[in-house]
Design a protein around this motif. Sequence first.
Motif, PDB file in Angstrom:
ATOM      1  N   GLU A 249     -54.686 -20.606  23.978  1.00 19.43           N
ATOM      2  CA  GLU A 249     -53.786 -19.727  24.723  1.00 19.43           C
ATOM      3  C   GLU A 249     -53.504 -18.472  23.884  1.00 19.43           C
ATOM      4  O   GLU A 249     -53.151 -18.564  22.716  1.00 19.43           O
ATOM      5  N   VAL A 250     -53.706 -17.304  24.483  1.00 16.77           N
ATOM      6  CA  VAL A 250     -53.392 -16.022  23.845  1.00 16.77           C
ATOM      7  C   VAL A 250     -52.050 -15.586  24.409  1.00 16.77           C
ATOM      8  O   VAL A 250     -51.926 -15.348  25.607  1.00 16.77           O
ATOM      9  N   ARG A 251     -51.036 -15.518  23.537  1.00 22.98           N
ATOM     10  CA  ARG A 251     -49.683 -15.146  23.963  1.00 22.98           C
ATOM     11  C   ARG A 251     -49.347 -13.766  23.421  1.00 22.98           C
ATOM     12  O   ARG A 251     -49.580 -13.478  22.251  1.00 22.98           O
ATOM     13  N   LEU A 252     -48.789 -12.947  24.282  1.00 24.42           N
ATOM     14  CA  LEU A 252     -48.374 -11.599  23.903  1.00 24.42           C
ATOM     15  C   LEU A 252     -46.867 -11.472  24.066  1.00 24.42           C
ATOM     16  O   LEU A 252     -46.297 -12.011  25.015  1.00 24.42           O
ATOM     17  N   SER A 253     -46.232 -10.730  23.159  1.00 24.76           N
ATOM     18  CA  SER A 253     -44.804 -10.459  23.305  1.00 24.76           C
ATOM     19  C   SER A 253     -44.615  -9.512  24.483  1.00 24.76           C
ATOM     20  O   SER A 253     -45.579  -8.926  24.989  1.00 24.76           O
ATOM     21  N   LYS A 254     -43.387  -9.331  24.916  1.00 23.34           N
ATOM     22  CA  LYS A 254     -43.103  -8.418  26.040  1.00 23.34           C
ATOM     23  C   LYS A 254     -43.560  -6.999  25.705  1.00 23.34           C
ATOM     24  O   LYS A 254     -44.117  -6.297  26.544  1.00 23.34           O
ATOM     25  N   LEU A 255     -43.332  -6.569  24.455  1.00 25.97           N
ATOM     26  CA  LEU A 255     -43.740  -5.233  24.034  1.00 25.97           C
ATOM     27  C   LEU A 255     -45.263  -5.095  24.034  1.00 25.97           C
ATOM     28  O   LEU A 255     -45.804  -4.073  24.461  1.00 25.97           O
ATOM     29  N   GLU A 256     -45.966  -6.141  23.593  1.00 20.11           N
ATOM     30  CA  GLU A 256     -47.429  -6.122  23.618  1.00 20.11           C
ATOM     31  C   GLU A 256     -47.953  -6.105  25.053  1.00 20.11           C
ATOM     32  O   GLU A 256     -48.928  -5.410  25.347  1.00 20.11           O
ATOM     33  N   GLN A 257     -47.312  -6.854  25.936  1.00 22.51           N
ATOM     34  CA  GLN A 257     -47.720  -6.842  27.340  1.00 22.51           C
ATOM     35  C   GLN A 257     -47.592  -5.443  27.920  1.00 22.51           C
ATOM     36  O   GLN A 257     -48.458  -4.996  28.675  1.00 22.51           O
ATOM     37  N   LEU A 258     -46.533  -4.758  27.552  1.00 22.19           N
ATOM     38  CA  LEU A 258     -46.322  -3.393  28.027  1.00 22.19           C
ATOM     39  C   LEU A 258     -47.395  -2.464  27.460  1.00 22.19           C
ATOM     40  O   LEU A 258     -47.988  -1.674  28.192  1.00 22.19           O
ATOM     41  N   GLY A 259     -47.662  -2.569  26.161  1.00 22.64           N
ATOM     42  CA  GLY A 259     -48.662  -1.706  25.525  1.00 22.64           C
ATOM     43  C   GLY A 259     -50.079  -1.980  25.977  1.00 22.64           C
ATOM     44  O   GLY A 259     -50.889  -1.070  26.126  1.00 22.64           O
ATOM     45  N   ALA A 260     -50.404  -3.253  26.201  1.00 28.05           N
ATOM     46  CA  ALA A 260     -51.758  -3.635  26.590  1.00 28.05           C
ATOM     47  C   ALA A 260     -51.977  -3.561  28.095  1.00 28.05           C
ATOM     48  O   ALA A 260     -53.114  -3.578  28.556  1.00 28.05           O
ATOM     49  N   LEU A 261     -50.874  -3.487  28.859  1.00 28.75           N
ATOM     50  CA  LEU A 261     -50.949  -3.572  30.320  1.00 28.75           C
ATOM     51  C   LEU A 261     -51.737  -4.827  30.711  1.00 28.75           C
ATOM     52  O   LEU A 261     -52.647  -4.796  31.539  1.00 28.75           O
ATOM     53  N   HIS A 262     -51.382  -5.923  30.053  1.00 26.67           N
ATOM     54  CA  HIS A 262     -52.100  -7.182  30.233  1.00 26.67           C
ATOM     55  C   HIS A 262     -51.153  -8.326  29.901  1.00 26.67           C
ATOM     56  O   HIS A 262     -50.324  -8.196  29.016  1.00 26.67           O
ATOM     57  N   ARG A 263     -51.272  -9.430  30.590  1.00 21.76           N
ATOM     58  CA  ARG A 263     -50.492 -10.625  30.272  1.00 21.76           C
ATOM     59  C   ARG A 263     -51.313 -11.529  29.378  1.00 21.76           C
ATOM     60  O   ARG A 263     -52.507 -11.341  29.217  1.00 21.76           O
ATOM     61  N   GLY A 264     -50.663 -12.555  28.852  1.00 20.52           N
ATOM     62  CA  GLY A 264     -51.385 -13.544  28.076  1.00 20.52           C
ATOM     63  C   GLY A 264     -52.333 -14.331  28.980  1.00 20.52           C
ATOM     64  O   GLY A 264     -52.252 -14.253  30.203  1.00 20.52           O
ATOM     65  N   PHE A 265     -53.228 -15.090  28.380  1.00 15.69           N
ATOM     66  CA  PHE A 265     -54.197 -15.872  29.146  1.00 15.69           C
ATOM     67  C   PHE A 265     -54.659 -17.056  28.318  1.00 15.69           C
ATOM     68  O   PHE A 265     -54.382 -17.147  27.124  1.00 15.69           O
ATOM     69  N   THR A 266     -55.377 -17.972  28.955  1.00 15.76           N
ATOM     70  CA  THR A 266     -55.909 -19.148  28.281  1.00 15.76           C
ATOM     71  C   THR A 266     -57.425 -19.124  28.360  1.00 15.76           C
ATOM     72  O   THR A 266     -58.000 -18.859  29.408  1.00 15.76           O
ATOM     73  N   ILE A 267     -58.057 -19.425  27.238  1.00 16.62           N
ATOM     74  CA  ILE A 267     -59.515 -19.502  27.171  1.00 16.62           C
ATOM     75  C   ILE A 267     -59.890 -20.979  27.196  1.00 16.62           C
ATOM     76  O   ILE A 267     -59.510 -21.720  26.291  1.00 16.62           O
ATOM     77  N   PRO A 268     -60.600 -21.440  28.219  1.00 14.36           N
ATOM     78  CA  PRO A 268     -60.996 -22.851  28.272  1.00 14.36           C
ATOM     79  C   PRO A 268     -61.889 -23.211  27.087  1.00 14.36           C
ATOM     80  O   PRO A 268     -62.690 -22.387  26.639  1.00 14.36           O
ATOM     81  N   ARG A 269     -61.741 -24.430  26.581  1.00 11.20           N
ATOM     82  CA  ARG A 269     -62.526 -24.865  25.419  1.00 11.20           C
ATOM     83  C   ARG A 269     -64.028 -24.727  25.627  1.00 11.20           C
ATOM     84  O   ARG A 269     -64.745 -24.300  24.734  1.00 11.20           O
ATOM     85  N   GLY A 270     -64.493 -25.079  26.799  1.00 15.05           N
ATOM     86  CA  GLY A 270     -65.924 -25.006  27.079  1.00 15.05           C
ATOM     87  C   GLY A 270     -66.459 -23.587  27.148  1.00 15.05           C
ATOM     88  O   GLY A 270     -67.663 -23.375  27.107  1.00 15.05           O
ATOM     89  N   ALA A 271     -65.578 -22.623  27.257  1.00 15.49           N
ATOM     90  CA  ALA A 271     -66.000 -21.229  27.362  1.00 15.49           C
ATOM     91  C   ALA A 271     -66.256 -20.590  26.002  1.00 15.49           C
ATOM     92  O   ALA A 271     -66.864 -19.540  25.915  1.00 15.49           O
TER      93      ALA A 271
END
Length: 118
Positions: free
Chosen positions: A12-34
């Motif tokens: 799981e990639v977690r971003l702080s609220k400030l990072e979400q604002l700067g990246a214009l992106h929310r956190g996400f999860t990368i499946p193990r098989g990927a």
Amino acid sequence: MAQLRDTASGVEVRLSKLEQLGALHRGFTIPRGAIASDEVITDPWPELKGWRAPGTGFPWVIMLGTMRYRGNKDFCAIYHRRPALSTLFAASCTCPDSLGRPPGRLPPAPVAAGYHQG
């Protein structure tokens, strides 16, 4: 700083609220098989390719957001000249926000304290 958390479903990639604002992106999860491979990079800046859109970037200071290049996109969370984790996706996987485009890299996201995927 972006945080990586090992969960039952993947990384799981977690971003702080400030990072979400700067990246214009929310956190996400990368499946193990990927995940095909990952490596720690001491200087992530030369690894970047393409144009940053959307996101925030000042060379050698911060790069947050999506880097787009021919036929692919990468998510970045890079701070100064700190080491970073670069993850390569398996050929059968699409990136978390690839919208059906070919698989690619999830380039440098800072390695969270105490986390090392081995």
